[in-house]
Enzyme design. Structure first.
Site, short mmCIF file in Angstrom:
data_model
loop_
_atom_site.label_atom_id
_atom_site.label_comp_id
_atom_site.label_asym_id
_atom_site.label_seq_id
_atom_site.Cartn_x
_atom_site.Cartn_y
_atom_site.Cartn_z
N GLU A 136 0.86 -1.19 0.00
CA GLU A 136 0.00 0.00 0.00
C GLU A 136 0.89 1.23 0.00
O GLU A 136 1.77 1.36 0.85
CB GLU A 136 -0.93 0.03 1.22
CG GLU A 136 -1.86 1.24 1.19
CD GLU A 136 -2.62 1.47 2.48
OE1 GLU A 136 -3.64 2.18 2.43
OE2 GLU A 136 -2.20 0.94 3.54
N ASP B 191 -2.93 12.20 -2.09
CA ASP B 191 -2.98 13.66 -2.07
C ASP B 191 -3.22 14.16 -3.50
O ASP B 191 -2.44 13.86 -4.41
CB ASP B 191 -1.67 14.21 -1.53
CG ASP B 191 -1.73 15.69 -1.20
OD1 ASP B 191 -2.47 16.43 -1.89
OD2 ASP B 191 -1.04 16.12 -0.27
#
Length: 215
Positions: free
Chosen positions: A44, A119
């Site tokens: 991840e 982000d």
């Protein structure tokens, strides 16, 4: 939405089995070098507070998990969760994931790559900082084993659409995006990540897909 400030984990907690700096990871990152076994390895990128890593490593004990988080305090927070839960199949690393994918992961060696709510870097001049850029996508595809999956979820429609367009051009070998359907949460932390929990509780749309590398 800015991240909530976290307390620094107590220095008395032994995180030696659950936390690394990326520059201390093995020269070749694999289940053998990290966990001394041959189980499938899932990575991840951008683990945040570590909710996915915590839940997935408990639900899939037959798989190994490596989370990489650039924010040091969040990486340590996530590692502390893994330690407290007694996970033996998950490790958190603090630092930049991109060099790891470029240099330290063998071809066709990963079971899955997960990128959840990265982000979005809203300003146009900052969009080049997005993690889902051409070099990362090429390396993610290269490192996935046949049948391996690439997961991408976001609540930013522009990021979602532009990433799918980019993937169609640079990693067409992954095939078309396949929709992921959100399951009904059974408890307050039954979400893929804290960002998914926030978005769903505030009725913000979440865009979810995965790609499966042909066998």
């Amino acid at each position: 939405m800015p991240r909530q400030q976290l307390r620094t984990p107590s220095t008395s907690i032994d995180l030696s089995q659950h936390f690394r700096m990326v520059d201390a990871l093995p020269e070749q990152v694999s289940s053998q070098t990290l966990f001394q076994n041959d189980a499938g390895l899932q990575i991840e990128v951008g683990s945040g507070k570590g909710l996915f890593l915590l839940n997935a490593s408990g639900q899939q004990p037959e798989q190994n998990f490596l989370g990489i988080e650039i924010a040091h305090k969040y990486a340590k927070h996530a590692a502390t969760k893994l330690k407290n839960a007694g996970r033996t199949n998950a490790i958190m690393a603090s630092g930049d994931a991109l060099p790891i994918f470029q240099k330290q992961i063998a071809d066709a060696s990963l079971s899955a790559v997960h990128v959840y709510f990265p982000d979005p870097w809203w300003k146009k001049k900052h969009k080049k900082r997005r993690v889902l850029n051409e070099p990362f996508l090429r390396n993610a595809s290269r490192t996935l084993a046949p049948g391996g999956r690439f997961y991408f979820w976001t609540d930013v429609l522009d990021y979602f659409e532009s990433t799918l367009e980019l993937m169609a051009v640079v990693v067409p070998e992954l095939g078309p995006p396949l929709p992921d359907v959100a399951a009904q949460a059974e408890h307050d932390l039954d979400y893929r990540t804290h960002f998914e929990r926030r978005s769903r509780k505030n009725e913000i749309p979440v865009y979810r897909v995965h790609f499966e590398k042909p066998a």
